[in-house]
Scaffold this motif. Structure first.
Motif, short mmCIF file in Angstrom:
data_model
loop_
_atom_site.label_atom_id
_atom_site.label_comp_id
_atom_site.label_asym_id
_atom_site.label_seq_id
_atom_site.Cartn_x
_atom_site.Cartn_y
_atom_site.Cartn_z
N THR A 1 0.85 -1.18 0.00
CA THR A 1 0.00 0.00 0.00
C THR A 1 0.88 1.24 0.00
O THR A 1 1.82 1.34 0.80
CB THR A 1 -0.92 0.01 1.24
OG1 THR A 1 -1.73 -1.18 1.21
CG2 THR A 1 -1.82 1.24 1.25
N TYR A 2 0.59 2.16 -0.90
CA TYR A 2 1.39 3.37 -1.04
C TYR A 2 0.52 4.59 -0.78
O TYR A 2 -0.65 4.64 -1.19
CB TYR A 2 1.98 3.45 -2.46
CG TYR A 2 2.81 2.24 -2.81
CD1 TYR A 2 4.11 2.10 -2.37
CD2 TYR A 2 2.28 1.22 -3.59
CE1 TYR A 2 4.87 0.98 -2.68
CE2 TYR A 2 3.03 0.09 -3.91
CZ TYR A 2 4.32 -0.01 -3.45
OH TYR A 2 5.06 -1.12 -3.76
N THR A 3 1.12 5.56 -0.12
CA THR A 3 0.40 6.79 0.20
C THR A 3 0.41 7.75 -1.00
O THR A 3 1.46 7.97 -1.61
CB THR A 3 1.06 7.50 1.41
OG1 THR A 3 1.03 6.59 2.51
CG2 THR A 3 0.34 8.78 1.76
N ILE A 4 -0.77 8.29 -1.31
CA ILE A 4 -0.89 9.24 -2.43
C ILE A 4 -0.60 10.65 -1.91
O ILE A 4 -1.10 11.05 -0.84
CB ILE A 4 -2.32 9.19 -3.01
CG1 ILE A 4 -2.59 7.80 -3.60
CG2 ILE A 4 -2.51 10.26 -4.08
CD1 ILE A 4 -4.05 7.56 -3.95
N GLN B 1 0.53 10.54 -7.71
CA GLN B 1 1.92 10.41 -7.30
C GLN B 1 1.96 9.80 -5.91
O GLN B 1 1.21 10.23 -5.01
CB GLN B 1 2.61 11.78 -7.29
CG GLN B 1 4.10 11.68 -6.94
CD GLN B 1 4.76 13.04 -6.75
OE1 GLN B 1 4.09 14.07 -6.70
NE2 GLN B 1 6.07 13.04 -6.61
N THR B 2 2.80 8.81 -5.71
CA THR B 2 2.94 8.21 -4.38
C THR B 2 4.12 8.82 -3.64
O THR B 2 5.06 9.34 -4.25
CB THR B 2 3.14 6.69 -4.49
OG1 THR B 2 4.33 6.41 -5.22
CG2 THR B 2 1.95 6.03 -5.17
N VAL C 1 -7.41 2.15 -5.76
CA VAL C 1 -7.28 3.46 -5.12
C VAL C 1 -8.39 3.58 -4.09
O VAL C 1 -9.56 3.25 -4.37
CB VAL C 1 -7.39 4.59 -6.16
CG1 VAL C 1 -7.32 5.95 -5.47
CG2 VAL C 1 -6.28 4.46 -7.20
N SER C 2 -8.04 4.04 -2.92
CA SER C 2 -9.07 4.26 -1.89
C SER C 2 -8.74 5.52 -1.10
O SER C 2 -7.59 5.97 -1.06
CB SER C 2 -9.17 3.05 -0.96
OG SER C 2 -7.94 2.79 -0.36
N GLY C 3 -9.78 6.09 -0.49
CA GLY C 3 -9.60 7.29 0.33
C GLY C 3 -9.40 8.55 -0.47
O GLY C 3 -8.99 9.57 0.08
N GLY D 1 -4.71 9.68 0.24
CA GLY D 1 -5.37 8.42 -0.08
C GLY D 1 -4.31 7.34 -0.21
O GLY D 1 -3.13 7.57 0.11
N THR D 2 -4.73 6.20 -0.69
CA THR D 2 -3.76 5.10 -0.84
C THR D 2 -3.97 4.38 -2.17
O THR D 2 -5.08 4.33 -2.70
CB THR D 2 -3.88 4.06 0.29
OG1 THR D 2 -5.21 3.54 0.30
CG2 THR D 2 -3.55 4.66 1.65
#
Lengths: 118, 210
Positions: free
Chosen positions: B3-6, B19-20, B34-36, B91-92
């Motif tokens: 899981t990567y933070t956007i 972009q992460t 993609v969530s959040g 988001g993630t």
């Protein structure tokens, strides 16, 4: 069997033939054809009682696959028991490591004795 | 699963770019979730992982970039929505791989026996199969292969390599550098002794240029 010029070969082949009749046991008499799990009939030891009568001791190697864990052991014992049930003169069963070429296999050595004479 | 933070979002000509925060292992053609991030949430197939600022598409539909603006860790996918200038976002992106190329039955066939279910051995075999599937997919991905299906093995050589690796992992229970064996039967076989053959079958590690 008559102890002729071919008596040694015939004695060995006779043991191989009897082993090959055992259902569920794959028997090889040529190391280049080995495909474990199987039985391999090794070269016989012969002790002469006279010029006509001799004792032939054949070592049958029950060869397993992979590391010698419990699964391998149970497979080896299962195959060894097939030989016992065939009642062909089994006298000894012992664990061993068999080297074919440079490859080592977990195995059991089965000693089968036969008296050959006219 | 990773899981990567956007940290940034952008939409241009019905393509979204996220972009992460950190470098990611996402590659073109794979699905990400993609969530959040309202308006972007859902599962998308990655079209590109650009290193530059996305400027839209030309009349031929090709993706256009401003190569003087370098932006790392971007993921681009199709998204039909209004254009949105590049702006901060939260988001993630989740990248999940559940490869099922080989099964427990395949590995049992290779081992030459079946494992009682339920049992701790069966639990271990289940883990070994999952680990081998994940390893095979990841190593091939690292070697530059793109295996589109996680559910269907790409070829029989890969299948056999994956099965062999799962079998080796299962047999290594309790072992450190050699397989645990009954002493009179011990062959001194090193664990990982089949790795050369396994890697040949998987087609890794081949030289890859990115």
């Amino acid at each position: 069997m008559t102890a002729t010029v071919n008596a040694f070969t015939l004695g060995y082949d006779n043991v191989v033939d009897k082993l090959q009749t055992i259902t569920g046991l794959t028997v090889f008499d040529d190391p280049r054809n080995l495909n474990p799990p199987c039985a391999f009939v090794d070269a016989p030891v012969i002790r002469m009682n006279s010029n006509l009568v001799f004792d032939m001791t054949v070592t049958v190697r029950i060869i397993g696959t992979g590391p010698a864990d419990y699964k391998c052991l149970t497979k080896l014992l299962e195959l060894a028991d097939l030989v016992r049930r065939a009642q062909i003169g089994l006298t000894d069963v012992r664990p061993a490591v068999t080297t074919i070429g440079a490859q080592e296999y977990a195995s059991y050595e089965l000693t089968i004795g036969a008296k050959i004479g006219p | 699963m990773a899981t990567y933070t956007i940290v940034n979002k952008q939409v241009q000509d019905n393509y979204a770019v996220l972009q992460t925060l950190t470098a990611n292992e996402i590659v073109t053609g794979q699905s990400v979730t993609v969530s959040g991030l309202a308006g972007f949430n859902g599962t998308h197939v990655v079209v590109d992982c650009p290193q530059f600022l996305f400027t839209g598409i030309d009349t031929a539909g090709d993706l256009q970039y401003n190569t003087s603006v370098l932006i790392p860790n971007q993921v681009l996918f199709a998204l039909t929505t209004d254009d949105l200038d590049r702006t901060a976002a939260a988001g993630t992106i989740t990248y999940t791989l559940t490869c099922t190329w080989v099964t427990i039955a395949d590995v049992e066939d290779w081992l030459g026996f079946t494992v009682t279910n339920p049992s701790s051995d069966y639990d271990l075999l289940t883990i070994a199969v999952a680990a081998a599937n994940a390893y095979a997919y990841r190593k091939r991905q690292e070697a530059g292969y793109f295996d589109a299906s996680l559910g269907t093995v790409p070829s029989q050589d890969v299948r056999l390599g994956t099965i062999m690796y799962a079998g080796a992992l299962y047999r290594e229970r309790g072992s450190i550098d050699q397989y645990a064996s009954f002493d009179p039967l011990a062959t001194g076989t090193p664990t990982g002794g089949s790795m050369g053959q396994i890697m040949r079958l998987l087609g890794v590690n081949r030289a890859a240029v990115y």
